[in-house]
Design an enzyme around this catalytic site. Structure first.
Site, PDB file in Angstrom:
ATOM      1  N   GLU A  71       0.817  -1.210   0.000  1.00 35.05           N
ATOM      2  CA  GLU A  71       0.000   0.000   0.000  1.00 35.05           C
ATOM      3  C   GLU A  71       0.854   1.265   0.000  1.00 35.05           C
ATOM      4  O   GLU A  71       0.519   2.247  -0.666  1.00 35.05           O
ATOM      5  CB  GLU A  71      -0.956   0.001   1.191  1.00 35.05           C
ATOM      6  CG  GLU A  71      -2.068  -1.035   1.086  1.00 35.05           C
ATOM      7  CD  GLU A  71      -2.906  -0.872  -0.176  1.00 35.05           C
ATOM      8  OE1 GLU A  71      -3.005   0.254  -0.694  1.00 35.05           O
ATOM      9  OE2 GLU A  71      -3.449  -1.876  -0.650  1.00 35.05           O
ATOM     10  N   THR A 115       0.958   5.650  -7.242  1.00 31.27           N
ATOM     11  CA  THR A 115       1.875   4.920  -8.103  1.00 31.27           C
ATOM     12  C   THR A 115       1.131   3.787  -8.795  1.00 31.27           C
ATOM     13  O   THR A 115       0.354   3.083  -8.165  1.00 31.27           O
ATOM     14  CB  THR A 115       3.035   4.351  -7.274  1.00 31.27           C
ATOM     15  OG1 THR A 115       3.684   5.420  -6.591  1.00 31.27           O
ATOM     16  CG2 THR A 115       4.044   3.632  -8.151  1.00 31.27           C
ATOM     17  N   LEU A 161      11.534   5.446  -7.539  1.00 36.68           N
ATOM     18  CA  LEU A 161      10.094   5.321  -7.325  1.00 36.68           C
ATOM     19  C   LEU A 161       9.430   6.680  -7.097  1.00 36.68           C
ATOM     20  O   LEU A 161       8.249   6.851  -7.357  1.00 36.68           O
ATOM     21  CB  LEU A 161       9.812   4.425  -6.112  1.00 36.68           C
ATOM     22  CG  LEU A 161       8.885   3.232  -6.311  1.00 36.68           C
ATOM     23  CD1 LEU A 161       8.289   2.811  -4.980  1.00 36.68           C
ATOM     24  CD2 LEU A 161       7.782   3.494  -7.306  1.00 36.68           C
ATOM     25  N   GLY A 162      10.202   7.647  -6.577  1.00 38.77           N
ATOM     26  CA  GLY A 162       9.619   8.954  -6.303  1.00 38.77           C
ATOM     27  C   GLY A 162       8.980   9.050  -4.935  1.00 38.77           C
ATOM     28  O   GLY A 162       8.818   8.037  -4.236  1.00 38.77           O
ATOM     29  N   TYR A 163       8.607  10.254  -4.558  1.00 40.56           N
ATOM     30  CA  TYR A 163       8.017  10.497  -3.229  1.00 40.56           C
ATOM     31  C   TYR A 163       8.834   9.801  -2.147  1.00 40.56           C
ATOM     32  O   TYR A 163       8.332   8.913  -1.457  1.00 40.56           O
ATOM     33  CB  TYR A 163       6.567  10.019  -3.185  1.00 40.56           C
ATOM     34  CG  TYR A 163       5.596  10.906  -3.904  1.00 40.56           C
ATOM     35  CD1 TYR A 163       5.608  12.279  -3.693  1.00 40.56           C
ATOM     36  CD2 TYR A 163       4.652  10.385  -4.772  1.00 40.56           C
ATOM     37  CE1 TYR A 163       4.698  13.104  -4.348  1.00 40.56           C
ATOM     38  CE2 TYR A 163       3.752  11.205  -5.434  1.00 40.56           C
ATOM     39  CZ  TYR A 163       3.776  12.562  -5.215  1.00 40.56           C
ATOM     40  OH  TYR A 163       2.889  13.371  -5.852  1.00 40.56           O
ATOM     41  N   TYR A 214      -6.622   6.460   3.871  1.00 42.07           N
ATOM     42  CA  TYR A 214      -6.726   5.406   2.867  1.00 42.07           C
ATOM     43  C   TYR A 214      -5.960   4.151   3.290  1.00 42.07           C
ATOM     44  O   TYR A 214      -6.513   3.037   3.298  1.00 42.07           O
ATOM     45  CB  TYR A 214      -6.220   5.865   1.481  1.00 42.07           C
ATOM     46  CG  TYR A 214      -6.002   4.660   0.613  1.00 42.07           C
ATOM     47  CD1 TYR A 214      -7.095   3.999   0.060  1.00 42.07           C
ATOM     48  CD2 TYR A 214      -4.734   4.105   0.453  1.00 42.07           C
ATOM     49  CE1 TYR A 214      -6.930   2.830  -0.650  1.00 42.07           C
ATOM     50  CE2 TYR A 214      -4.562   2.932  -0.248  1.00 42.07           C
ATOM     51  CZ  TYR A 214      -5.656   2.301  -0.803  1.00 42.07           C
ATOM     52  OH  TYR A 214      -5.506   1.129  -1.484  1.00 42.07           O
ATOM     53  N   ASP A 225     -10.074   6.047  -2.326  1.00 43.20           N
ATOM     54  CA  ASP A 225      -8.885   6.490  -3.054  1.00 43.20           C
ATOM     55  C   ASP A 225      -9.334   7.107  -4.376  1.00 43.20           C
ATOM     56  O   ASP A 225     -10.524   7.346  -4.587  1.00 43.20           O
ATOM     57  CB  ASP A 225      -7.946   5.303  -3.294  1.00 43.20           C
ATOM     58  CG  ASP A 225      -8.517   4.343  -4.320  1.00 43.20           C
ATOM     59  OD1 ASP A 225      -9.753   4.291  -4.459  1.00 43.20           O
ATOM     60  OD2 ASP A 225      -7.737   3.659  -5.000  1.00 43.20           O
ATOM     61  N   CYS A 236     -19.110  -2.516 -17.717  1.00 43.26           N
ATOM     62  CA  CYS A 236     -19.293  -2.137 -16.316  1.00 43.26           C
ATOM     63  C   CYS A 236     -20.584  -2.706 -15.745  1.00 43.26           C
ATOM     64  O   CYS A 236     -21.667  -2.506 -16.297  1.00 43.26           O
ATOM     65  CB  CYS A 236     -19.308  -0.617 -16.180  1.00 43.26           C
ATOM     66  SG  CYS A 236     -19.502  -0.072 -14.465  1.00 43.26           S
TER      67      CYS A 236
END
Length: 342
Positions: free
Chosen positions: A33, A39, A76-78, A116, A134, A198
């Site tokens: 998570e 991501t 990966l970033g952040y 979340y 989310d 859907c």
DNA sequence: CAAACGTGGAC
DNA sequence: TGTCCAAGTTT
């Protein structure tokens, strides 16, 4: 049939086989998570595999060096996610010596775990009755309910949370939450949603009114601010490479000496003032961050640039784009590790 | 609460 | 080529 039943039925039909879905280990679920925050699955998957192999349980993650964790996180970033995750692992080992926390109320207190992630881990690992909200859930519900106002306002957000909670049938959270998010990821996509596949189509307000391309509406971001950064490269600059501090972009990353100006013209750095002839412009680049447009200019501080070859030798895709590193990030184990030349 | 945080894929 | 945005959290 209730909405939740329809969602779960479809989910069992379309679900992707992902490693964190084959476990109920709360540690691995938490790991996934955190990696998947903002991501995409395809980008996060190799990182999940690397981390779950390097640190099979929370204790081994807690005992790792932060530099080692950051090195695995490279690209990966952040990066605050990695720092928070590592700090939280240590905290969990200390405060929960014999079990990983799985209740929402325990999880929400931990660094890097917000509403979340607390709902996701508690529902996936312990089937706690928590409805996740989310980006996927916001999109599915806002379309279904035909919410045409911006979704990034507190009242609308609360309304979506209310609907999400109402959709959840007690005792089904683990499956229901996965089903709702998978619908958002695979069918109720941001662009070109596959409404013909859907299971909620017949009751969806956005489909009925032809508004799927206008919902969810988000208030547009502020215009980007322009900044001018002048980097001084060269053999002499190497000894001045420094780590960026708090309160601005690229926090904790490394860079060559620089000056920031209000416009395209450079100013001499104090370290170099009066020590050489006018620096020579090597290359210009533009780099965009969330609300900033960075104009970056590389200046050579002296003629012999032998050391630059050393940097190019360990370069990655950022060097391919700009010719020189702006900040020293994933290409540089030595700098991420805080060792080597520093 | 608005702004900051990263990267890569889609159109 | 530029814009959007993706399983959010923090300050």
């Amino acid at each position: 049939m209730k909405i939740s039943e329809v969602l779960i039925k479809k989910y069992l039909d379309i679900k992707r086989d992902l490693p964190w879905r084959n476990t109920r280990d709360p540690y691995l679920i938490w790991l996934s998570e955190v990696i998947l925050q903002q991501t995409r699955v395809n980008q996060g998957l190799p990182y999940f595999n690397a981390f779950s192999e390097a640190y099979p349980d929370v204790r081994q993650l807690a005992e790792a060096e932060e530099d080692e964790v950051l090195r695995l996180w490279q690209g990966l970033g952040y990066y605050s996610r990695a720092r928070n995750m590592h700090a939280t692992a240590k905290q969990i080992v200390e405060k929960f010596p014999d079990h990983f926390p799985v209740t929402y109320d325990e999880l929400i207190r931990l660094k890097g775990i917000g509403p979340y992630t607390a709902a996701a881990v508690s529902s996936f690992a312990a089937n706690e009755d928590r409805a996740v909200v989310d980006g996927n859930v916001i999109r599915v519900i806002s379309r279904f309910a035909g919410i045409t106002e911006p979704v990034n306002s507190t009242p609308v957000r609360r309304e979506i949370e209310r609907i999400a909670a109402a959709w959840l049938q007690p005792g089904t959270a683990a499956l229901h939450n996965q089903a709702l998010m998978e619908l958002g990821a695979l069918i109720c996509k941001p662009q070109n949603p596959l409404c013909h596949e859907c299971p909620l189509q017949s009751a969806c307000a956005a489909f009925r009114d032809g508004l799927t391309d206008r919902i969810p509406l988000k208030t547009k971001a502020a215009p980007k601010k322009e900044r001018y950064l002048h980097y001084y490269l060269g053999a002499e600059g190497i000894q001045y490479i420094r780590k960026r501090g708090a309160g601005d972009i690229w926090q904790g990353l490394y860079e060559f000496p620089l000056c920031e100006t209000g416009g395209p013209d450079p100013e001499p750095l104090p370290s170099f003032a009066g020590r050489e002839t006018a620096p020579q412009l090597l290359q210009q680049a533009k780099h965009t961050l969330s609300h900033q447009l960075l104009h970056i200019r590389f200046w050579q501080t002296e003629l012999q640039a032998g050391h630059l070859q050393d940097y190019e030798a360990v370069a990655d895709s950022e060097l391919d784009r700009y010719g020189f590193p702006i900040v020293l990030r994933k290409f540089s184990d030595v700098f991420i590790a805080g060792k080597g030349l520093l």
